[in-house]
Design a protein around this motif. Structure first.
Motif, PDB file in Angstrom:
ATOM      1  N   THR A 104       0.842  -1.185   0.000  1.00  0.00           N
ATOM      2  CA  THR A 104       0.000   0.000   0.000  1.00  0.00           C
ATOM      3  C   THR A 104       0.879   1.238   0.000  1.00  0.00           C
ATOM      4  O   THR A 104       1.993   1.236   0.548  1.00  0.00           O
ATOM      5  N   THR A 123      -3.217   0.765  -3.680  1.00  0.00           N
ATOM      6  CA  THR A 123      -2.775  -0.606  -3.408  1.00  0.00           C
ATOM      7  C   THR A 123      -2.167  -1.200  -4.677  1.00  0.00           C
ATOM      8  O   THR A 123      -2.729  -1.055  -5.768  1.00  0.00           O
ATOM      9  N   LEU A 251     -10.458  -5.742  -1.652  1.00  0.00           N
ATOM     10  CA  LEU A 251     -10.111  -4.339  -1.878  1.00  0.00           C
ATOM     11  C   LEU A 251     -11.396  -3.535  -2.038  1.00  0.00           C
ATOM     12  O   LEU A 251     -12.226  -3.831  -2.896  1.00  0.00           O
ATOM     13  N   ILE A 371      -8.574  -4.187   2.541  1.00  0.00           N
ATOM     14  CA  ILE A 371      -7.794  -2.964   2.327  1.00  0.00           C
ATOM     15  C   ILE A 371      -8.747  -1.930   1.736  1.00  0.00           C
ATOM     16  O   ILE A 371      -9.323  -2.144   0.667  1.00  0.00           O
TER      17      ILE A 371
END
Length: 458
Positions: A104, A123, A251, A371
């Protein structure tokens, strides 16, 4: 991640972050997590295990990009009605999330001339082919690009997973640094107040991301699901979720957030201390208490106060008490939630559409890590945690479309009550804004855009 400010989004993370008041302590230059464990070690599958994980961080002041000054320069004064800062200087923090596979990159992002900042995250995933897949690019400073190049792999794909201006604005400049990379964008791109084409943002020859598309070059490694809602006001909410199968990583861009107790490293001390000052916003939002005029000393307590004030303005626009933010901050931090602004102004308008997307994600993807593009990440979170963040949808719809009960859903229900609870006093400004926008027709009360009912959680 929150209401629309920039040229494009009714949900821009920075936009949501503001009380729309200019602080006299505004700054120009952005210079310079610890995890908190909320974990139940129950010997059951899919139980709650919300943890902000640790990872190895490349500190740019000691190699790993080593950038300062000119290496962090990036000039940006665009955005409507407020530009997105920092205007001249953006530090980049690179963190290795999965060894040799996922990284990241974070920078500070501020709202115009205010003292409100948050972090914005890109990311990068290394594919089996050896190329890099870049999700939600950030400002391509020399430092940032150097940190990408240190991964010693070509950038093959650049992904814009949303319509939001705060993410769109960097895709064009970033892609010019890697001209051989393919650019892919979320469908139904739009901007406001002028609906400008992607070319205006420097994005050319972009391909469109499709729901459950198995024809992409990365489909064997990364799957995708598109949330594309009907128009809830000035435009639709569009976000593409991705699942990296090998690492079991989900994500997300703005759909969920996890507010850390301490500020992200990329947010400068100048920003935090500016927010800690008792400016105009604090005087207005102090519950009638006398606001002392006192200098702000640089110490841990004042930096923390500045962070807590930033967070409450980002989440609520006009929280009830900026003078003493501790209580409200404690209730909003350290848990996976949908941002109050996104929940109130967007997801509550299209609950069926959002629920279908959430059920599809939790039904098909067995992720163990999330994330997101803002606040804390990576987060160790199960499907139960993700469902819990969206528990308010069941309340809005008044029914559950589940074929069978499960331990996972039981914990989701319990945790959902905590994840969906927002302090009523803090919600007053946002609720009033929502009522006003509905009354003038700027935002719709509810929109039905449901195509099917998904009924499973495996």
């Amino acid at each position: 991640m929150v209401a629309a400010i920039g040229v494009s989004s009714p949900k821009s993370a920075i936009l949501r972050s503001t009380i729309l008041l200019k602080e006299p302590s505004s700054h120009f230059l952005g210079k310079p997590l610890t995890g908190f464990y909320l974990q139940q070690n129950l010997k059951r599958r899919d139980v709650v295990s919300l943890v902000v994980t640790s990872a190895s961080t490349t500190r740019n002041t000691e190699g790993g990009g080593g950038g300062r000054g000119a290496d962090r320069f990036y000039f940006n004064v665009t955005g409507f009605p407020f530009p997105l800062g920092p205007f001249l200087n953006r530090r980049t923090i690179r963190t290795e999330v999965v060894r040799g596979c996922i990284w990241t990159f974070e920078q500070e992002q501020a709202l115009g001339f205010s003292s409100v900042s948050t972090n914005i995250r890109m990311t990068v995933i290394k594919l089996k082919t050896g190329g890099l897949w870049v999700h939600a690019p950030i400002a391509p400073t020399k430092e940032c690009i150097q940190l990408v190049k240190e991964l010693a792999a070509p950038v093959e794909y650049i992904i814009l997973p949303t319509f939001a201006y705060e993410h769109k604005i960097f895709v064009g400049p970033f892609s010019r640094k890697f001209p051989r990379a393919q650019v892919w964008v979320a469908p139904r791109q739009w901007s406001w107040p002028l609906n400008l084409p992607l070319e205006f943002f420097g994005i050319f020859r972009a391909k469109t991301l499709k729901d459950n598309d198995l024809s992409t070059d990365w489909a064997d490694e990364i799957e995708q699901k598109v949330l594309s809602s009907p128009e809830v006001g000035i435009g639709p909410y569009v976000e593409v979720a991705f699942y990296h199968k090998r690492s079991r990583t989900l994500l997300i861009t703005d759909a969920v957030i996890f507010v850390p107790r301490q500020p992200p490293e990329c947010i400068s001390k100048e920003s935090l201390l500016a927010s800690a000052k008792n400016g105009l916003a604090v005087k207005i939002l102090s519950k009638g208490k006398e606001v002392p005029e006192e200098p702000v000393v640089d110490n841990k307590m004042n930096r923390q106060k500045g962070w807590e004030r930033m967070v409450l303005q980002i989440l609520f626009l006009g929280p009830s008490n900026l003078l003493e933010p501790n209580a409200s901050f404690a209730q909003m931090s350290q848990k996976l939630i949908v941002s109050p602004i996104v929940k109130t102004l967007v997801f509550s308008k299209v609950p069926e559409k959002v629920r279908d997307w959430v059920y599809s994600i939790t039904g098909d993807w067995k992720f163990k890590r999330i994330i997101a593009a803002h606040f804390a990440s990576p987060i160790n979170a199960s499907r139960s945690d993700f469902l819990a963040a969206f528990a308010f949808l069941d309340e809005l719809l008044g029914e559950r479309y589940m074929t069978r009960p499960s331990v996972s859903l039981f914990f989701s229900s319990i945790m959902g009550k905590a994840a969906s609870y927002f302090p009523p006093d803090d919600m007053k400004t946002l609720s009033s804004l929502d009522q006003f926008l509905v009354s003038v027709g700027a935002v719709k009360k509810t929109v039905s855009g449901r195509k099917s009912v998904l009924t499973r959680t495996r």
